[in-house]
Motif scaffolding. Structure first.
Motif, mmCIF file in Angstrom:
data_model
loop_
_atom_site.group_PDB
_atom_site.id
_atom_site.type_symbol
_atom_site.label_atom_id
_atom_site.label_comp_id
_atom_site.label_asym_id
_atom_site.label_seq_id
_atom_site.Cartn_x
_atom_site.Cartn_y
_atom_site.Cartn_z
ATOM 1 N N ASP A 95 0.891 -1.027 -0.062
ATOM 2 C CA ASP A 95 -0.286 -0.082 -0.053
ATOM 3 C C ASP A 95 0.691 1.462 0.262
ATOM 4 O O ASP A 95 0.165 2.527 0.774
ATOM 5 N N GLY A 96 2.005 1.924 -0.439
ATOM 6 C CA GLY A 96 2.666 2.255 -1.040
ATOM 7 C C GLY A 96 3.645 3.179 0.241
ATOM 8 O O GLY A 96 4.484 3.743 0.390
ATOM 9 N N VAL A 97 3.039 1.967 1.579
ATOM 10 C CA VAL A 97 3.925 2.196 2.150
ATOM 11 C C VAL A 97 5.719 0.693 2.507
ATOM 12 O O VAL A 97 5.728 -0.580 2.584
ATOM 13 N N THR A 98 6.472 1.148 2.626
ATOM 14 C CA THR A 98 7.948 0.436 3.027
ATOM 15 C C THR A 98 8.484 0.610 4.512
ATOM 16 O O THR A 98 8.805 1.761 4.250
ATOM 17 N N ARG A 99 8.408 -0.674 4.525
ATOM 18 C CA ARG A 99 9.757 -0.694 5.381
ATOM 19 C C ARG A 99 10.656 -2.425 5.229
ATOM 20 O O ARG A 99 10.665 -3.164 4.857
ATOM 21 N N THR A 100 11.396 -2.142 6.914
ATOM 22 C CA THR A 100 12.259 -3.251 6.682
ATOM 23 C C THR A 100 11.830 -4.627 6.924
ATOM 24 O O THR A 100 10.981 -4.549 8.300
ATOM 25 N N ILE A 101 12.756 -5.590 5.823
ATOM 26 C CA ILE A 101 11.998 -6.795 6.946
ATOM 27 C C ILE A 101 12.998 -7.340 8.097
ATOM 28 O O ILE A 101 13.784 -7.251 7.816
ATOM 29 N N ILE A 102 11.471 -7.815 8.338
ATOM 30 C CA ILE A 102 12.392 -8.298 9.572
ATOM 31 C C ILE A 102 13.313 -9.376 10.193
ATOM 32 O O ILE A 102 13.719 -10.114 10.457
ATOM 33 N N ASP A 103 11.684 -10.588 9.718
ATOM 34 C CA ASP A 103 12.023 -11.849 9.383
ATOM 35 C C ASP A 103 11.333 -12.828 8.332
ATOM 36 O O ASP A 103 10.382 -11.681 7.662
ATOM 37 N N ALA A 104 10.734 -13.830 8.633
ATOM 38 C CA ALA A 104 10.205 -14.037 7.329
ATOM 39 C C ALA A 104 8.655 -13.883 7.644
ATOM 40 O O ALA A 104 8.238 -14.674 6.237
ATOM 41 N N ARG A 105 8.801 -14.281 8.292
ATOM 42 C CA ARG A 105 6.887 -13.877 9.209
ATOM 43 C C ARG A 105 5.928 -12.628 7.664
ATOM 44 O O ARG A 105 5.655 -12.650 7.437
ATOM 45 N N ASP A 106 7.368 -12.351 7.257
ATOM 46 C CA ASP A 106 7.104 -10.543 7.071
ATOM 47 C C ASP A 106 6.810 -10.727 5.659
ATOM 48 O O ASP A 106 6.152 -9.836 4.794
#
Length: 697
Positions: free
Chosen positions: A284-295
């Motif tokens: 939805d246009g929001v980018t964040r760092t992947i924390i772990d495989a759950r993401d």
């Protein structure tokens, strides 16, 4: 001419050579040098010959004088600013199992360089990379299919030049390869790159035309037979320079496109602090760092990177001044939660102050209100912290990473902090600098007990030698997304404090080694223990110091330490028991802002005196303040119908807290006459003088 070209092309189709892509131009007839061997004519275009040189990756006998062509190797730079693993999720794209369908763009940088075989073989002369290099790169992703079989999935990449010998390769991935590639990049380490890099060169060939009637060995193409030499530099060996003498045929050179193969394992190269923040997921246009495989298995909702670290065992036992440890999976930050926060002590002294401020209301009891401010910090034993910093290097989460151990950076304002140990004050909290927190306590005349009396009670509790009566909790911050409150105790007590910068240690030369501790501040310190800390190894066993007092601005020798890199010292303030009232101002800075005096009540309570039984008609109390003997205090008169009386006196604000030592002369009026009794009393410690039968006898 055209017939030989056609014949050579047919030869390559029928008998493909593993290092040749194909012919790119017409053949060039060789010339014979003085040694009787075949060479390119002097006016031939500058291209390397594809016979193997003295080592793999080396193509000798190029047209350059005293020069060598070489095949480059490829390396991953230690730091790659172009690296990205960008996953995009769309809510309208869902996999068969109902999970998000991930698409990823994976970009990395490669550097062309000399291989060890080139460096060890070529000792002099100029090195020239083979011309017209065009790297074709595949990402090879091992993936487990049904039956537990592991197969390699190949994803072709797109290359782009960055500068000089650096270029980027970009791969477009879709699930399930996105999840598999992420797992390999961060955990498994089994991804690799495979190159099929093309370049230009001359293929040397012996061309013969068998005569009719003679035995013919091998196929003939348009009346020609071909024998080719070399392998494009993929293996070492003596260059083949066949002699023309005694051979039937001619040597020719075909301009060709050749290729060489390379394989570069990615391993866990990108599972580092430099690259981890560039594994991202966008929804939805929001980018964040992947924390772990759950993401990747869930639609990317906001998540904290922190989870509680349990691999260190019982935290409170191993590090008594700490209670919990949290690990940031992306940043590699280890946050140690202290057991408690206390008043901060630095080289300037205690960060505690009391301000008196005018109360605008004319109806208040004392005419002012009071504002305490404290800077509190984590009471984390420096020896515990040194031990933790050493221990985290051995946990599984530290493999391939540089972990950073820190204390909480401030408050979590989503969860209230409080000071229930002093309900009479209004308490507020704010972030301080670094790891500190600002605590404010306001006391005003909004309740029956005068503010000055409450302030006195607060100051007494501040120096209490027993369990701290001024207790509370603070909610500390991990990040803005951690779902559960993380709390630590708050203790406002001069005997349990946090310390920073008030003491330094220096190692002393000699045998046995020793150290000196210097108190930089204006307050005496109580030294509890010390320990050597060695780089990368943590502290040695603690040497008990037994509460040794190190006076302000003084130095003391520490035995049993000094052999490490640094020496850490556990300490507290040295506070007298009991603490004289006048000494309180040593620990709490007092500031008078808008008032110089405070209205303080002096009360005499004779409700416990049986006037009739004692034959007392009236009791007069004349109060003289020892600190201000010239200030008159009205006489109080008590009787059976008026057993309690009080008077307000104007005093310097400081007097209300350092003590109101007074002499009270009681005149006892009876039917047989009057007599006097003198009583010493401090109206700060005990705001009310209680008169009983024993008082007047």
């Amino acid at each position: 001419m055209a017939q030989m070209e056609q014949a050579f092309d047919e030869f390559l189709v029928a008998q493909p050579q593993h290092w040749l892509v194909g012919r790119t131009g017409d053949h060039i007839d060789s010339v014979v040098n003085e040694s009787g061997t075949a060479e390119l004519p002097a006016d031939a275009p500058l291209l390397p010959r594809l016979e193997s040189g003295a080592a793999p990756d080396v193509l000798a006998f190029g047209p350059f004088a005293d020069a060598t062509w070489f095949l480059p190797s490829y390396f991953l730079p230690a730091q790659d600013p172009k690296f990205a693993f960008d996953v995009v999720q769309r809510r309208d794209e869902v996999a068969e199992d109902g999970k998000p369908f991930n698409r990823a763009t994976f970009t990395l940088t490669l550097k062309e360089d000399l291989s060890q075989s080139v460096l060890s073989t070529v000792l002099s002369g100029q090195l020239h990379p083979v011309p017209d290099l065009v790297p074709a790169v595949d990402l090879v992703v091992p993936i487990t299919v049904s039956g537990g079989v592991v197969v390699d999935q190949r994803v072709p990449g797109t290359t782009a030049t960055v500068s000089g010998t650096r270029f980027t390769v970009t791969f477009q991935l879709e699930d399930p390869l996105v999840k598999v590639a992420y797992a390999h990049l961060t955990v498994g380490g089994n991804l690799r790159l495979e190159f099929r890099t093309t370049y230009s060169g001359y293929q040397t060939a012996l061309v013969t035309q068998p005569d009719t009637g003679f035995p013919v060995h091998g196929p003939i193409f348009q009346g020609h037979q071909f024998e080719v030499f070399g392998d494009g530099g993929n293996s070492g060996g003596t260059p083949f320079e066949p002699s023309l003498i005694g051979r039937i045929g001619q040597y020719v050179f075909f301009p060709c496109t050749a290729f060489f193969r390379r394989s570069v394992p990615l391993g866990l190269h990108f599972n580092t602090d430099d690259h981890r923040r560039r594994f991202t997921v966008t929804l939805d246009g929001v980018t964040r760092t992947i924390i772990d495989a759950r993401d990747l298995d869930e639609f990317a909702r906001p998540r904290s990177e922190f989870h509680e670290l349990t691999t260190l065992g019982d935290i409170a036992t191993k590090y008594p001044s700490l209670q919990r440890i949290f690990f940031g999976q992306v940043s590699g930050t280890v946050i140690a939660i202290p057991d408690a926060y206390g008043i901060l002590v630095t080289e300037q002294g205690t960060h505690a102050a009391l301000d008196s401020i005018v109360d605008e209301s004319p109806d208040t009891l004392s005419g002012c209100r009071f504002h305490f401010t404290f800077t509190v910090g984590p009471m984390a034993d420096p020896i515990d912290m040194a031990r933790l910093k050493a221990d985290v290097t051995g946990i599984p989460e530290a493999v391939g990473r540089t972990l950073r151990v820190v204390l909480p950076s401030g408050l979590d304002f989503r969860t209230p902090s409080g000071l229930p140990g002093f309900p009479a004050g209004k308490v507020s909290f704010a972030d301080g600098d670094g790891t500190t927190i600002q605590v404010s306590v306001d006391i005003s005349d909004d309740r029956p007990t005068p503010a000055a009396t409450l302030v006195n009670l607060f100051l007494q509790q501040l120096a209490s030698p027993g369990p701290a009566p001024l207790f509370g909790t603070v909610a500390v911050r991990l990040d803005d997304l951690f779902p559960d409150p993380v709390r630590a105790r708050l203790l406002l007590n001069l005997r349990e404090t946090a310390h920073s910068g008030d003491l330094v240690t220096t190692r002393q030369p000699g045998s046995p080694p020793s150290a000196q501790a210097s108190n930089l501040g204006p307050l005496d310190l109580k030294l509890l223990g010390c320990a050597d800390v060695r780089d990368g190894q943590g502290p040695e066993p603690t040497v008990a110091l037994g509460g040794r007092v190190l006076e302000a601005h003084q130095t003391t020798s520490l035995q049993g330490v000094g052999a490490g890199t640094t020496v850490e010292v556990s300490r507290n303030l040295e506070v007298a028991v009991p603490l004289p009232k006048a000494d309180m101002l040593t620990f709490v800075a007092f500031h008078t802002h808008t008032v110089q005096e405070v209205q303080h009540p002096l009360t005499v309570n004779a409700a416990g005196l049986n006037f009739a039984a004692e034959g007392v008609s009236t009791l007069e109390a004349e109060i003289t303040l020892i600190a201000n003997p010239g200030d008159p205090v009205p006489t109080l008169t008590l009787s059976p119908s008026h057993t309690i009386d009080f008077v307000h006196v104007s005093l310097p604000v400081e007097s209300a807290f350092t003590g109101l030592d007074s002499t009270v002369v009681l005149t006892v009026n009876t039917a047989s006459g009057a007599r006097t009794v003198s009583v010493a009393h401090d109206f700060v410690d005990q705001p009310i003088l209680v008169v009983t039968s024993s008082t007047i006898h």
